[in-house]
Design a protein around this motif. Structure first.
Motif, PDB file in Angstrom:
ATOM      1  N   GLU A   1       2.494  -2.152   4.433  1.00 20.38           N
ATOM      2  CA  GLU A   1       1.642  -2.803   5.575  1.00 20.38           C
ATOM      3  C   GLU A   1       0.520  -2.161   5.650  1.00 20.38           C
ATOM      4  OE1 GLU A   1       0.879  -5.218   9.309  1.00 20.38           O
ATOM      5  OE2 GLU A   1       2.072  -4.597   9.006  1.00 20.38           O
ATOM      6  N   ALA A   2       0.944  -0.797   5.690  1.00 24.75           N
ATOM      7  CA  ALA A   2      -0.453   0.192   6.509  1.00 24.75           C
ATOM      8  C   ALA A   2      -1.113   0.392   5.569  1.00 24.75           C
ATOM      9  CB  ALA A   2      -0.277   1.709   6.310  1.00 24.75           C
ATOM     10  N   SER A   3      -0.830   0.562   3.883  1.00 27.68           N
ATOM     11  CA  SER A   3      -1.352   0.705   2.568  1.00 27.68           C
ATOM     12  C   SER A   3      -2.045  -0.554   2.441  1.00 27.68           C
ATOM     13  CB  SER A   3      -0.048   1.211   1.147  1.00 27.68           C
ATOM     14  OG  SER A   3      -0.948   1.497   0.275  1.00 27.68           O
ATOM     15  N   LEU A   4      -1.260  -1.312   2.500  1.00 20.39           N
ATOM     16  CA  LEU A   4      -2.053  -2.420   1.948  1.00 20.39           C
ATOM     17  C   LEU A   4      -3.322  -3.219   3.098  1.00 20.39           C
ATOM     18  CD1 LEU A   4      -2.795  -5.686   0.005  1.00 20.39           C
ATOM     19  CD2 LEU A   4      -0.928  -6.697   1.685  1.00 20.39           C
ATOM     20  N   LYS A   5      -3.616  -2.573   4.084  1.00 24.32           N
ATOM     21  CA  LYS A   5      -4.024  -3.028   5.007  1.00 24.32           C
ATOM     22  C   LYS A   5      -5.902  -1.758   4.911  1.00 24.32           C
ATOM     23  CE  LYS A   5      -3.469  -5.021   9.155  1.00 24.32           C
ATOM     24  NZ  LYS A   5      -2.622  -4.788  10.586  1.00 24.32           N
ATOM     25  N   TYR A   6      -5.031  -0.591   4.883  1.00 21.51           N
ATOM     26  CA  TYR A   6      -5.971   0.034   4.431  1.00 21.51           C
ATOM     27  C   TYR A   6      -6.780  -0.308   3.668  1.00 21.51           C
ATOM     28  CZ  TYR A   6      -7.370   5.394   5.063  1.00 21.51           C
ATOM     29  OH  TYR A   6      -8.844   6.752   4.879  1.00 21.51           O
ATOM     30  N   PHE A   7      -6.118  -0.733   2.142  1.00 22.32           N
ATOM     31  CA  PHE A   7      -7.034  -0.380   0.918  1.00 22.32           C
ATOM     32  C   PHE A   7      -7.784  -1.532   0.441  1.00 22.32           C
ATOM     33  CE2 PHE A   7      -6.970  -2.819  -3.198  1.00 22.32           C
ATOM     34  CZ  PHE A   7      -7.870  -2.134  -3.632  1.00 22.32           C
ATOM     35  N   LEU A   8      -7.532  -2.945   1.463  1.00 24.55           N
ATOM     36  CA  LEU A   8      -8.294  -4.013   1.792  1.00 24.55           C
ATOM     37  C   LEU A   8      -9.421  -3.869   2.332  1.00 24.55           C
ATOM     38  CD1 LEU A   8      -5.907  -7.195   2.116  1.00 24.55           C
ATOM     39  CD2 LEU A   8      -6.473  -6.740  -0.178  1.00 24.55           C
ATOM     40  N   MET A   9      -9.646  -3.524   3.592  1.00 23.32           N
ATOM     41  CA  MET A   9     -10.688  -2.946   4.483  1.00 23.32           C
ATOM     42  C   MET A   9     -11.490  -1.855   3.999  1.00 23.32           C
ATOM     43  SD  MET A   9      -9.985  -4.809   7.455  1.00 23.32           S
ATOM     44  CE  MET A   9      -9.803  -5.602   5.866  1.00 23.32           C
ATOM     45  N   GLY A  10     -10.376  -1.026   3.494  1.00 21.96           N
ATOM     46  CA  GLY A  10     -11.876   0.346   2.575  1.00 21.96           C
ATOM     47  C   GLY A  10     -12.567  -0.361   1.782  1.00 21.96           C
ATOM     48  N   ALA A  11     -11.828  -0.934   0.863  1.00 14.95           N
ATOM     49  CA  ALA A  11     -13.158  -1.804  -0.262  1.00 14.95           C
ATOM     50  C   ALA A  11     -13.553  -2.526  -0.149  1.00 14.95           C
ATOM     51  CB  ALA A  11     -11.781  -2.932  -1.333  1.00 14.95           C
ATOM     52  N   PHE A  12     -13.673  -3.322   1.506  1.00 17.91           N
ATOM     53  CA  PHE A  12     -14.761  -4.386   2.221  1.00 17.91           C
ATOM     54  C   PHE A  12     -15.645  -3.684   2.324  1.00 17.91           C
ATOM     55  CE2 PHE A  12     -16.441  -6.314   5.309  1.00 17.91           C
ATOM     56  CZ  PHE A  12     -16.498  -7.365   4.845  1.00 17.91           C
ATOM     57  N   PHE A  13     -15.206  -2.271   3.437  1.00 16.18           N
ATOM     58  CA  PHE A  13     -16.150  -1.543   3.826  1.00 16.18           C
ATOM     59  C   PHE A  13     -17.137  -0.580   2.854  1.00 16.18           C
ATOM     60  CE2 PHE A  13     -14.603  -3.054   7.743  1.00 16.18           C
ATOM     61  CZ  PHE A  13     -15.533  -3.148   8.552  1.00 16.18           C
ATOM     62  N   THR A  14     -16.542  -0.318   2.159  1.00 14.56           N
ATOM     63  CA  THR A  14     -16.584   0.307   0.719  1.00 14.56           C
ATOM     64  C   THR A  14     -17.954  -0.609  -0.209  1.00 14.56           C
ATOM     65  OG1 THR A  14     -14.634   2.221  -0.060  1.00 14.56           O
ATOM     66  CG2 THR A  14     -16.085   1.616  -1.842  1.00 14.56           C
ATOM     67  N   GLY A  15     -18.313  -1.562  -0.039  1.00 14.31           N
ATOM     68  CA  GLY A  15     -18.829  -2.526  -0.868  1.00 14.31           C
ATOM     69  C   GLY A  15     -20.210  -2.459   0.290  1.00 14.31           C
ATOM     70  N   ILE A  16     -19.923  -2.304   1.447  1.00 15.84           N
ATOM     71  CA  ILE A  16     -21.162  -2.363   2.839  1.00 15.84           C
ATOM     72  C   ILE A  16     -21.719  -0.790   2.624  1.00 15.84           C
ATOM     73  CG2 ILE A  16     -21.685  -2.300   4.679  1.00 15.84           C
ATOM     74  CD1 ILE A  16     -18.878  -4.189   5.939  1.00 15.84           C
ATOM     75  N   LEU A  17     -20.821  -0.246   2.193  1.00 16.32           N
ATOM     76  CA  LEU A  17     -21.371   1.339   2.037  1.00 16.32           C
ATOM     77  C   LEU A  17     -22.183   1.259   0.614  1.00 16.32           C
ATOM     78  CD1 LEU A  17     -22.087   4.171   2.990  1.00 16.32           C
ATOM     79  CD2 LEU A  17     -19.947   4.676   1.550  1.00 16.32           C
TER      80      LEU A  17
END
Length: 459
Positions: free
Chosen positions: A143-159
């Motif tokens: 769960e930690a990996s999936l949540k980190y990846f999904l949120m990270g990908a989303f905010f990478t797009g913002i960045l």
């Protein structure tokens, strides 16, 4: 640049060494690799060099924070001894991913171009996505990996969107040229520039777990293996805050464009981190919220935005990293052998394991900012940078009040260790190497609390 090359080469070599039947050589080899990188990095002091058409610059700022990240990794690796003893089949991959993550961290403190910053963040983040989910049989880790990846990908797009807007407004990715373009406007900036700046701030705030972009932190820190949680809360945060300050200092020198947003994020981070930690029943989740609060204290140095900011971030990073590595190191042994991460798992540790209890106490005192520990001077230097602006005295008052809240939840661990009976808890077994490292970190924390000038004047 030498550090980046060595870390990349050593990471690949380490993967091939992993094919050997015995895994015991991997830990000393990884430490040797990091020692070589640390030495090579020091040789770059006062020897500024630029690479890739000035996209990457190795100066004293980059050397200092690279040293902090490499040293922190060296301090936490001994706590992976249980992986060695269990002959974990993925041990070589774990160490190599940490080395590759450091490559991204070095890029983040050395960049002169927004594209290089983006590459550094992604190199660091991808390695952490994998390590967060390395405990394949654990639902929490998955769960930690999936949540980190999904949120990270989303905010990478913002960045990335923010970087594109900044380029559209200024015509360059170079942070110095962006700063020159901002000065040329005499403070009159267009909407595209301001929106790009806002998106950049949001993207980097996520990486350092600053509120209100912190929501992934408690679950990811709790679910990831403790060794990698320690890396995330120290090395990743150091790289993120150092990159953040460099971005604002060079690309956005007119603070009026970002000051209200940053100060709002800082105050919210301090409040959420400290109040959130105070209500936790799990020591690991408490440390997760604690890491959020410490991001807030480091952001105070950005709010100060003066000549003392970089040195205060540097010292705070060292003091915070040392205390956090020790805290997670003790937590790892206690949770694995006592079967829990609650405060009750620490009951009676002062009687059964005086060394572990002492190291944890020093760590908690430092994180709380108690005098004669490095954490006290970490907060002192940050507050000293802020107090140079009389209009920010209210921020120091808020930070001091919330630091008092921090004393409450850090002392929960200390009280459990020394004032609660051990009950059925047996003595926690700790290897000699990890014991030595806990002693070293404790001595270092106390030494920097007595003689902070040993490192405070380096940058």
């Amino acid at each position: 640049m030498t550090s980046i090359i060595l870390l990349s080469v050593f990471g690949i070599i380490n993967l091939f060494v992993g094919f050997m039947k015995s895994k015991r050589i991997l830990l000393p080899l990884a430490l040797l690799f990091l020692l070589v990188v640390f030495g090579a990095n020091i040789l770059n002091w006062d020897n500024t060099q630029s690479y890739f058409n000035n996209m990457l610059t190795i100066d004293n700022y980059a050397v200092a924070f690279t040293g902090v990240m490499v040293l922190t990794t060296m301090l936490l690796l001994p706590f992976s001894q249980n992986y060695v003893e269990e002959a974990n089949e993925n041990l070589a991959e774990f160490y190599s991913l940490l080395l590759f993550a450091l490559v991204g961290g070095v890029m983040m403190v050395s960049y002169e171009n927004l594209l290089m910053l983006f590459i550094g963040i992604e190199v660091l983040s991808i390695a952490m996505y994998v390590l967060a989910g390395s405990r394949k049989g654990s639902l929490r880790s998955n769960e930690a990996s999936l949540k980190y990846f999904l949120m990270g990908a989303f905010f990478t797009g913002i960045l990335l969107f923010g970087i594109v807007l900044i380029y559209g407004a200024t015509g360059t990715f170079n942070i110095t040229e962006i700063g020159d373009a901002q000065r040329a406007t005499d403070g009159v900036t267009n909407t595209m520039f301001l929106l790009g700046l806002l998106l950049l701030v949001i993207g980097i705030s996520f990486k350092i777990s600053a509120a209100p972009f912190h929501f992934w932190t408690p679950d990811v820190y709790e679910g990831a293996p403790t060794l990698f949680t320690s890396f995330m809360s120290t090395v990743v945060k150091t790289a993120g805050v150092a990159a953040f300050f460099k971005l604002l200092w060079n690309a956005f020198p007119l603070a009026s464009d970002w000051f209200p947003t940053i100060i709002a994020i800082t105050v919210l981070t301090l409040v959420v981190g400290n109040i959130g930690a105070a209500v936790q029943k799990s020591a690991k989740r408490m440390l997760a919220y604690s890491s959020i609060s410490h991001a807030g204290y480091m952001l105070m140095a950005l709010v100060a935005f003066n000549q003392s900011s970089d040195s205060s971030i540097f010292f705070y990073s060292i003091s915070y990293a040392a205390a956090t590595v020790a805290a997670f190191g003790v937590l790892q042994y206690v949770s694995s052998q006592r079967g829990g991460e609650t405060f009750e798992a620490f009951n009676g540790l002062g009687k059964t394991n005086p060394l572990l209890a002492f190291a944890m106490t020093v760590s908690m005192l430092s994180l709380a900012g108690i005098p004669l520990t490095a954490g006290f001077f970490g907060k002192f230097f940050v507050f000293s940078a802020v107090v140079q602006d009389p209009n920010l005295m209210w921020l120091i008052i808020v930070a001091v009040i919330l630091a008092a809240v921090g004393i409450y939840y850090y002392f929960k661990v200390v009280i459990a260790m020394y004032m609660q009976p051990a009950g059925n808890h047996a003595r926690v077994q700790v290897g000699s190497f990890a014991s030595f490292m806990l002693i070293f970190i404790s001595v270092l924390t106390i030494l920097l609390g007595i003689v902070p000038g040993l490192v405070s004047d380096l940058i």
